[in-house]
Design a protein around this motif. Structure first.
Motif, PDB file in Angstrom:
ATOM      1  N   GLN A 218       0.838  -1.188   0.000  1.00 43.55           N
ATOM      2  CA  GLN A 218       0.000   0.000   0.000  1.00 43.55           C
ATOM      3  C   GLN A 218       0.880   1.247   0.000  1.00 43.55           C
ATOM      4  O   GLN A 218       2.064   1.183   0.347  1.00 43.55           O
ATOM      5  CB  GLN A 218      -0.900   0.001   1.246  1.00 43.55           C
ATOM      6  CG  GLN A 218      -1.847  -1.181   1.305  1.00 43.55           C
ATOM      7  CD  GLN A 218      -2.862  -1.048   2.433  1.00 43.55           C
ATOM      8  OE1 GLN A 218      -2.502  -1.045   3.602  1.00 43.55           O
ATOM      9  NE2 GLN A 218      -4.140  -0.968   2.073  1.00 43.55           N
ATOM     10  N   ALA A 219       0.297   2.372  -0.403  1.00 40.45           N
ATOM     11  CA  ALA A 219       1.010   3.641  -0.297  1.00 40.45           C
ATOM     12  C   ALA A 219       1.003   4.082   1.165  1.00 40.45           C
ATOM     13  O   ALA A 219       0.032   3.863   1.889  1.00 40.45           O
ATOM     14  CB  ALA A 219       0.341   4.696  -1.167  1.00 40.45           C
ATOM     15  N   GLU A 220       2.092   4.686   1.602  1.00 38.61           N
ATOM     16  CA  GLU A 220       2.228   5.070   3.011  1.00 38.61           C
ATOM     17  C   GLU A 220       1.079   5.956   3.490  1.00 38.61           C
ATOM     18  O   GLU A 220       0.611   5.820   4.621  1.00 38.61           O
ATOM     19  CB  GLU A 220       3.556   5.806   3.214  1.00 38.61           C
ATOM     20  CG  GLU A 220       3.858   6.143   4.662  1.00 38.61           C
ATOM     21  CD  GLU A 220       5.185   6.872   4.805  1.00 38.61           C
ATOM     22  OE1 GLU A 220       6.053   6.378   5.548  1.00 38.61           O
ATOM     23  OE2 GLU A 220       5.361   7.926   4.160  1.00 38.61           O
ATOM     24  N   GLY A 221       0.584   6.840   2.618  1.00 40.38           N
ATOM     25  CA  GLY A 221      -0.506   7.739   3.014  1.00 40.38           C
ATOM     26  C   GLY A 221      -1.885   7.126   2.863  1.00 40.38           C
ATOM     27  O   GLY A 221      -2.894   7.789   3.132  1.00 40.38           O
ATOM     28  N   ALA A 222      -1.921   5.871   2.427  1.00 45.75           N
ATOM     29  CA  ALA A 222      -3.204   5.169   2.259  1.00 45.75           C
ATOM     30  C   ALA A 222      -2.976   3.695   2.578  1.00 45.75           C
ATOM     31  O   ALA A 222      -3.143   2.827   1.725  1.00 45.75           O
ATOM     32  CB  ALA A 222      -3.725   5.346   0.840  1.00 45.75           C
ATOM     33  N   ALA A 223      -2.589   3.438   3.826  1.00 45.51           N
ATOM     34  CA  ALA A 223      -2.194   2.077   4.218  1.00 45.51           C
ATOM     35  C   ALA A 223      -3.023   1.540   5.379  1.00 45.51           C
ATOM     36  O   ALA A 223      -2.487   1.169   6.427  1.00 45.51           O
ATOM     37  CB  ALA A 223      -0.714   2.060   4.576  1.00 45.51           C
TER      38      ALA A 223
END
Length: 367
Positions: A218-223
């Motif tokens: 996942q992306a760090e800002g959407a995990a």
């Protein structure tokens, strides 16, 4: 002649002779050996790129949409609907146009790449931007499709998962067996769920001898899965995985746990570095979210994750040949780079401008 994933893998799919197959000849995407990425991951490792951006609408979504739309027609539906960060909307719109269905798409306002939005609109879908994020849009779609005779075609539609699992079949067919590791971006988590289902079914049918460890990123800002709770305001440049409360959350965790794999997160900087690396060194142009799989593998490699990995003795084909004993990693590249042209333009320098004279051109080249 390739006729699409339903005809190719019919015996593994919930279709009958009465199912009207709506197809754009999706699937059969290349599995590209990544020599440069392999060298970065380490000796004794082969990294392959499953280039899903070469599906008809430019993303993996077409695998599931051929099933979802075909079954919608079989069930008598006239109307389909989805929430989307882009790729689902493009695919739903294209397959609906092919089938003669009406298609409505809800998108989060200002959070969809231009390449994807233009696709949905050119296929005559009704596109509505809502003042909220993807999760808000999906909640509205669920409420509407529960109350009205409209078919929901997001990945919570089980036929979407059925179609998407065919990617695992193709990988096994290409390699001669399942890989040792399967790396994949995770947004709404339907794709990691689908691939794991596909690998298990192929092994049960004795078309593969093993199962891979599933590595989701996942992306760090959407995990939310990594953090263990929904993310109310997700943020990342990788818009395709900018989802704070995945619909297939539990199934993704099951794929991770059953396979002995992991779900981790990568930063936007790591995603962009992999995005540029794939284009510059492998000749493969993807949208940013796609690069999360490669970014994740490179992150794990730096930690020595693959050094102690043991290869199943039946590992077969690949650049090393039968019995090469090399670890095989497949990275799913979910969408084409032209899905997000603005990001590509922002990531490169502008062309040099010179006079239309030989000397000027040669000087700029450095000759």
């Amino acid at each position: 002649m390739w006729k699409g994933v339903i005809e190719e893998y019919r015996k593994f799919l919930p279709v009958t002779d009465k199912t009207p197959v709506v197809t754009l000849n999706e699937g059969n995407t290349p599995l590209v050996y990544a020599c440069h990425v392999s060298s970065l991951v380490g000796e004794g490792v082969e990294v392959y790129l499953k280039y899903e951006g070469l599906n008809p609408t430019g993303s993996f979504k077409d695998r599931g949409m051929t099933m979802a739309i075909s079954k919608a027609i079989e069930e008598g539906s006239k109307f389909v609907m989805c929430a989307s960060t882009g790729n689902t909307s493009a695919s739903a719109a294209a397959y609906s146009a092919r089938a003669g269905l009406k298609c409505v798409v809800l998108i989060p306002e200002g959070a969809i790449a231009l390449g994807k939005l233009s696709q949905a609109m050119i296929h005559n879908a009704k596109v509505i931007a809502v003042k909220g994020n993807f999760d808000d849009a999906l909640n509205l779609v669920r409420e509407i499709t529960d109350k009205y005779p409209i078919t929901l075609v997001n990945s919570i539609n089980p036929y979407r998962i059925e179609g998407q699992k065919t990617g695992a079949f193709e990988i096994c067919d290409s390699l001669g067996d399942a890989p040792d590791f399967h790396a994949i971006p995770v947004g709404n988590a339907g794709n990691i769920t689908a691939y794991w289902k596909g690998y298990k079914e192929y092994k049960a049918a004795k078309k593969a001898t093993k199962l891979p460890k599933m590595l989701g990123f996942q992306a760090e800002g959407a995990a939310p899965i990594v953090l263990g709770h929904p993310v109310k305001d997700p943020h990342t440049i990788a818009t395709a995985i900018k989802i704070g409360n995945p619909a297939s959350w539990k199934q993704a965790e099951a794929a991770r746990d059953e396979s002995g794999g992991l779900i981790d997160m990568v930063t936007d900087d790591e995603i962009l570095a992999a995005y540029k690396l794939l284009a510059a060194k492998e000749g493969v142009f993807v949208e940013p979210a796609s690069a999360a799989s490669v970014a994740g593998v490179l992150k794990l490699a730096k930690k020595g994750y693959f050094k102690g990995a043991r290869v199943h003795p039946s590992t077969s084909l690949g650049t090393g040949g039968p019995g090469s004993g090399k670890i095989k990693i497949v990275c799913i590249l979910t969408g084409h780079g032209l899905k997000d042209p603005d990001r590509a333009i922002a990531s490169v320098s502008k062309p040099a401008v010179v006079e239309a004279k030989l000397d000027a051109v040669l000087k700029e080249i450095g000759i």
